[in-house]
Design an enzyme around this catalytic site. Structure first.
Site, short mmCIF file in Angstrom:
data_model
loop_
_atom_site.label_atom_id
_atom_site.label_comp_id
_atom_site.label_asym_id
_atom_site.label_seq_id
_atom_site.Cartn_x
_atom_site.Cartn_y
_atom_site.Cartn_z
CD GLU A 1 -5.71 -3.38 -4.13
OE1 GLU A 1 -4.85 -4.10 -4.33
OE2 GLU A 1 -5.43 -1.89 -4.40
CG HIS B 1 -2.07 0.87 1.04
ND1 HIS B 1 -1.82 2.37 1.56
CD2 HIS B 1 -3.18 1.00 0.75
CE1 HIS B 1 -2.98 3.05 1.28
NE2 HIS B 1 -3.85 2.15 0.84
#
Length: 361
Positions: A303, A244
Site C-alpha cells: 500500500e 500484512h
C-alpha cells in the site's frame, strides 16, 4: 477450526504462490520483481490465462483494445447521480450491466471494464465528458489518456504497467477467494468479478492505499515524521502502509513499486522530492515499529508505494481501489476459470455455538 480461515488450505492453484516467511511472491513461475517493470499488463494477463482459455491469442493487446471499445458503450448509463457516488461503487454499478458469460470475450470485456469505467466516472464527477478508448494504445497508456484527456508519457505508462502487473494476482486473498466461491456456483465470470470487487472495496483489503496519502500529507515534512508517527501509535492508530496478514518480512511488491516510483521520478522535475520525503517517513515508521512492537513483525507493504505511485500519475486517492481492481481483475478471472475446471462447489461447514434445541413457547 480457525478464525478467518487462518492456515486452512482451500484451493490448489498454478497461478501464484505467496511465501510470507521469505517475503516472496511467485506468479506462474516468475518472481514478481522480475515481472514488474519488464512486462506489460497484457502480457501478464496472458500469462495468467494460459491453459484456461484455449482460444486466447498469443498477443492479447488487440483483443483487449477492442474490448475497451465495447465496454465504452456502457458509459452511456453513467449519469451525474451515479458519478457522485464513491468511484468504486459507481464503477461496480456499470460493471453489473455486463453479461454473465464464461468465455474469453467475456473475460476480456471484464478486464477492459474497470479501465474504461473508472476514468469515465472521474471525469463525469468533475463535469467533464468521458473520453473514448483508443484501441491502438497499450492498456496502461489508454487508461491514463482516458483519465486525463491527454496522452501519457512512455515513462508514465510504464509506471502504471508496473503497478498493474505487480498486483495482478496474490494467492487466495479475500477478493480472490470471494471470486472463486461465486465461480464455483457457475454463476458466471461477471458475477465472480463483482464479488471480488465488492471484497476489494473493504478498508481491510483494497481500500487501504488512499489513507497513506492522508498520512503523508498530515506529516508534511521529514522532521515531523517521527513525532507524528509516535503520537499516532500512542493513540492506538494503525500506521498505514505497514504490516500484512501474510508477510512476516518485507512485502516484495513494496520493493517492486518502490523501484517503479524511483524510475518515474528520474523523468520528473518535482517527484524526487516527494519520493525522498516518503522514504524518510518509511524509515521513521520502521524504526518506531521495531522499538514499540519488537515481537510483532511489521514492515512496509504494497500500500505504501502504491499510494505514492498512483499519486504521481495524477490519480486521485478516491480512485485507488478502482485502479487496484484494474490490475487484480485478471487474477480473479484466472482463478474463476481454474475453479470451474475443478468443478467443485465451495461449501465449507460451520460450528454451531447457539442455544440447544428447546421447546417452543
Amino acid at each position: 477450526m480457525s478464525d478467518g480461515l487462518e492456515g486452512v488450505i482451500a484451493a490448489r492453484t498454478v497461478l501464484s504462490d505467496v511465501d510470507g516467511a521469505k517475503g516472496r511472491l511467485v506468479i506462474r513461475g516468475y518472481a514478481v520483481e522480475d515481472l514488474s517493470g519488464r512486462t506489460r499488463y497484457e502480457e501478464a494477463a496472458h500469462l495468467l490465462f494460459d491453459g484456461f482459455f484455449e482460444d486466447a491469442p498469443s498477443d492479447l493487446a488487440p483483443a483487449l483494445g477492442a474490448a475497451r471499445v465495447r465496454a465504452f458503450a456502457e458509459v452511456a448509463a453513467l449519469d451525474e447521480g451515479l458519478a457522485r457516488r464513491d468511484p468504486v461503487e459507481a464503477m461496480r454499478a456499470l460493471l453489473a450491466r455486463l453479461p454473465d458469460g464464461d468465455d474469453l470475450p467475456t473475460a476480456l470485456l471484464l478486464i477492459a471494464a474497470p479501465a474504461v469505467f473508472t476514468p469515465a466516472v472521474l471525469r463525469v464527477a468533475k463535469g467533464q465528458s468521458p473520453v473514448a478508448p483508443d484501441p491502438a494504445l497499450s492498456h496502461a497508456a489508454d487508461i491514463l489518456r482516458m483519465t486525463r484527456g491527454a496522452p501519457a508519457t512512455d515513462a508514465e505508462a510504464a509506471a502504471l504497467d508496473a503497478y498493474l502487473v505487480t498486483v495482478c494476482d496474490h494467492g487466495l486473498n479475500a477478493s480472490t477467494f470471494a471470486a472463486r466461491v461465486v465461480a464455483s456456483t457457475r454463476a458466471g465470470l461477471t458475477s465472480a468479478v463483482l464479488a471480488g470487487l465488492s471484497a476489494l472495496k473493504g478498508p481491510l483489503h483494497g481500500g487501504a492505499p488512499g489513507p497513506v496519502i492522508e498520512m503523508l500529507d498530515a506529516i508534511g515534512t521529514p522532521d515531523n515524521a517521527r513525532p507524528w508517527l509516535e503520537k499516532a501509535l500512542a493513540r492506538g492508530d494503525r500506521l498505514m502502509g505497514f504490516g500484512h496478514r501474510i508477510y512476516r518480512v518485507r512485502d516484495p511488491r513494496a520493493d517492486a513499486l518502490k523501484a517503479a516510483v524511483r524510475k518515474l521520478a528520474s523523468a520528473s522535475p518535482s517527484l524526487p522530492g516527494r519520493v525522498a520525503f516518503a522514504e524518510a517517513v518509511e524509515q521513521a515508521a520502521l524504526e518506531i515499529l521495531r522499538e514499540h512492537k519488537p515481537d510483532r513483525p511489521l514492515d512496509t507493504n504494497v500500500e505504501f508505494y502504491t499510494a505514492l505511485l498512483l499519486e504521481a500519475l495524477g490519480l486521485p486517492p478516491a480512485s485507488f481501489t478502482c485502479v487496484f481492481a484494474m490490475g487484480r481483475v485478471a487474477g480473479w478471472l484466472a482463478h474463476a476459470r481454474e475453479q470451474l475446471a475443478g468443478g467443485r462447489l465451495i461449501r465449507p461447514q460451520s460450528v454451531y455455538v447457539g442455544p440447544q434445541v428447546r421447546a417452543a413457547a
